[in-house]
Motif scaffolding. Sequence first.
Motif, PDB file in Angstrom:
ATOM      1  N   LEU A 162     146.652  94.681 -49.912  1.00 24.24           N
ATOM      2  CA  LEU A 162     148.092  93.834 -49.565  1.00 24.24           C
ATOM      3  C   LEU A 162     149.413  95.367 -49.227  1.00 24.24           C
ATOM      4  CD1 LEU A 162     149.157  91.681 -47.874  1.00 24.24           C
ATOM      5  CD2 LEU A 162     149.626  90.420 -50.265  1.00 24.24           C
ATOM      6  N   ILE A 163     149.081  95.566 -50.219  1.00 26.95           N
ATOM      7  CA  ILE A 163     150.718  96.794 -50.321  1.00 26.95           C
ATOM      8  C   ILE A 163     150.273  97.980 -49.370  1.00 26.95           C
ATOM      9  CG2 ILE A 163     152.073  98.400 -51.665  1.00 26.95           C
ATOM     10  CD1 ILE A 163     151.729  96.303 -53.878  1.00 26.95           C
ATOM     11  N   THR A 164     148.887  98.624 -48.825  1.00 29.91           N
ATOM     12  CA  THR A 164     149.222  99.545 -47.980  1.00 29.91           C
ATOM     13  C   THR A 164     148.632  98.972 -46.275  1.00 29.91           C
ATOM     14  OG1 THR A 164     146.752  99.193 -48.090  1.00 29.91           O
ATOM     15  CG2 THR A 164     147.892 101.097 -49.453  1.00 29.91           C
ATOM     16  N   LEU A 165     148.592  97.649 -45.961  1.00 33.49           N
ATOM     17  CA  LEU A 165     148.635  96.779 -45.347  1.00 33.49           C
ATOM     18  C   LEU A 165     149.948  96.814 -44.824  1.00 33.49           C
ATOM     19  CD1 LEU A 165     146.098  94.137 -45.446  1.00 33.49           C
ATOM     20  CD2 LEU A 165     146.362  96.235 -43.417  1.00 33.49           C
ATOM     21  N   LEU A 166     150.846  96.232 -45.481  1.00 31.30           N
ATOM     22  CA  LEU A 166     152.165  96.118 -45.365  1.00 31.30           C
ATOM     23  C   LEU A 166     152.844  96.890 -44.953  1.00 31.30           C
ATOM     24  CD1 LEU A 166     153.466  93.341 -47.895  1.00 31.30           C
ATOM     25  CD2 LEU A 166     152.745  93.310 -45.701  1.00 31.30           C
ATOM     26  N   ILE A 167     152.582  98.481 -45.611  1.00 29.28           N
ATOM     27  CA  ILE A 167     153.362  99.984 -45.179  1.00 29.28           C
ATOM     28  C   ILE A 167     153.254 100.294 -44.098  1.00 29.28           C
ATOM     29  CG2 ILE A 167     153.553 101.828 -45.617  1.00 29.28           C
ATOM     30  CD1 ILE A 167     153.427 101.176 -49.201  1.00 29.28           C
ATOM     31  N   THR A 168     152.096  99.643 -43.694  1.00 32.35           N
ATOM     32  CA  THR A 168     151.181 100.379 -42.663  1.00 32.35           C
ATOM     33  C   THR A 168     152.091  99.839 -41.614  1.00 32.35           C
ATOM     34  OG1 THR A 168     148.848 100.551 -43.668  1.00 32.35           O
ATOM     35  CG2 THR A 168     148.998 100.584 -41.479  1.00 32.35           C
ATOM     36  N   PHE A 169     151.690  97.919 -41.433  1.00 29.97           N
ATOM     37  CA  PHE A 169     153.365  97.682 -40.541  1.00 29.97           C
ATOM     38  C   PHE A 169     154.338  97.983 -40.620  1.00 29.97           C
ATOM     39  CE2 PHE A 169     148.991  95.051 -40.927  1.00 29.97           C
ATOM     40  CZ  PHE A 169     149.261  94.712 -38.809  1.00 29.97           C
ATOM     41  N   ALA A 170     154.754  97.990 -41.952  1.00 29.51           N
ATOM     42  CA  ALA A 170     156.584  98.421 -41.938  1.00 29.51           C
ATOM     43  C   ALA A 170     156.539 100.093 -40.603  1.00 29.51           C
ATOM     44  CB  ALA A 170     156.741  98.737 -43.366  1.00 29.51           C
ATOM     45  N   SER A 171     155.782 101.418 -41.344  1.00 28.95           N
ATOM     46  CA  SER A 171     155.737 102.516 -40.423  1.00 28.95           C
ATOM     47  C   SER A 171     156.015 102.109 -39.094  1.00 28.95           C
ATOM     48  CB  SER A 171     154.272 102.962 -41.112  1.00 28.95           C
ATOM     49  OG  SER A 171     154.895 104.260 -40.196  1.00 28.95           O
ATOM     50  N   TRP A 172     155.039 100.787 -38.609  1.00 28.10           N
ATOM     51  CA  TRP A 172     153.915 100.927 -37.265  1.00 28.10           C
ATOM     52  C   TRP A 172     155.493  99.998 -36.892  1.00 28.10           C
ATOM     53  CZ3 TRP A 172     148.474  98.229 -36.508  1.00 28.10           C
ATOM     54  CH2 TRP A 172     147.638  99.245 -37.045  1.00 28.10           C
ATOM     55  N   GLY A 173     156.162  99.182 -37.231  1.00 22.32           N
ATOM     56  CA  GLY A 173     157.207  98.283 -36.410  1.00 22.32           C
ATOM     57  C   GLY A 173     158.560  98.490 -36.745  1.00 22.32           C
ATOM     58  N   ILE A 174     158.819  99.367 -37.911  1.00 20.19           N
ATOM     59  CA  ILE A 174     160.595  99.822 -38.558  1.00 20.19           C
ATOM     60  C   ILE A 174     160.527 101.069 -38.157  1.00 20.19           C
ATOM     61  CG2 ILE A 174     161.891 100.084 -40.607  1.00 20.19           C
ATOM     62  CD1 ILE A 174     160.902  97.937 -41.559  1.00 20.19           C
ATOM     63  N   LEU A 175     159.630 102.016 -38.582  1.00 22.51           N
ATOM     64  CA  LEU A 175     160.046 103.378 -38.085  1.00 22.51           C
ATOM     65  C   LEU A 175     159.735 103.425 -36.044  1.00 22.51           C
ATOM     66  CD1 LEU A 175     157.729 105.071 -40.616  1.00 22.51           C
ATOM     67  CD2 LEU A 175     160.670 104.905 -40.348  1.00 22.51           C
ATOM     68  N   GLY A 176     158.361 103.231 -35.469  1.00 22.92           N
ATOM     69  CA  GLY A 176     158.812 102.347 -34.666  1.00 22.92           C
ATOM     70  C   GLY A 176     159.695 102.145 -33.794  1.00 22.92           C
ATOM     71  N   ILE A 177     160.748 101.701 -34.246  1.00 20.88           N
ATOM     72  CA  ILE A 177     162.011 101.747 -33.828  1.00 20.88           C
ATOM     73  C   ILE A 177     162.333 102.882 -33.138  1.00 20.88           C
ATOM     74  CG2 ILE A 177     164.211 100.634 -33.839  1.00 20.88           C
ATOM     75  CD1 ILE A 177     163.096  98.518 -35.507  1.00 20.88           C
TER      76      ILE A 177
END
Length: 159
Positions: free
Chosen positions: A63-78
């Motif tokens: 769950l932690i690695t998935l949340l980090i992955t989605f954070a990268s995709w979304g937040i860094l994706g900005i």
Amino acid sequence: MRLAKPLLFLFFLKFPIFPIHSTNTMENLGLQLANIFFFAFHTLLILFNLFGWLFPKTRKLNLITLLITFASWGILGIWKGFGYCPLTDWHYDVLRELGETNLPSSYIAFLVEKLTGWLPEAGLVNTLTLVLALLALGCSVWANFGKKSSSTSSSANSK
């Protein structure tokens, strides 16, 4: 176990995942080691993101690695574009130093091309990647929070 090393060697001969274009031997060695590290780590992380929720001992980490992955995709994706992954960025830097060109925008497309020789359409890869990642996230959330143990549900039913 003795058969595994020759098979792995033959696998890399058949699928040239690790290109050698640099003329400086020490620089090339370092880049090759980085390339192998990124290829192995990133591929294992993708597989862990997809299937880590299946095993009780790895569910929280999954769950932690998935949340980090989605954070990268979304937040860094900005700033970098939706779906941005620093591992892909760093690995592609290494591959470019090794002489690779025309790398696909998606690491999944890169893996498919290296392993099969087929470069899938970007839209298909992006859609499947997002759908499977969301499915894995849903499964991980369910596995971590949605499943009730039989003792908890039986005590709740007796009240």
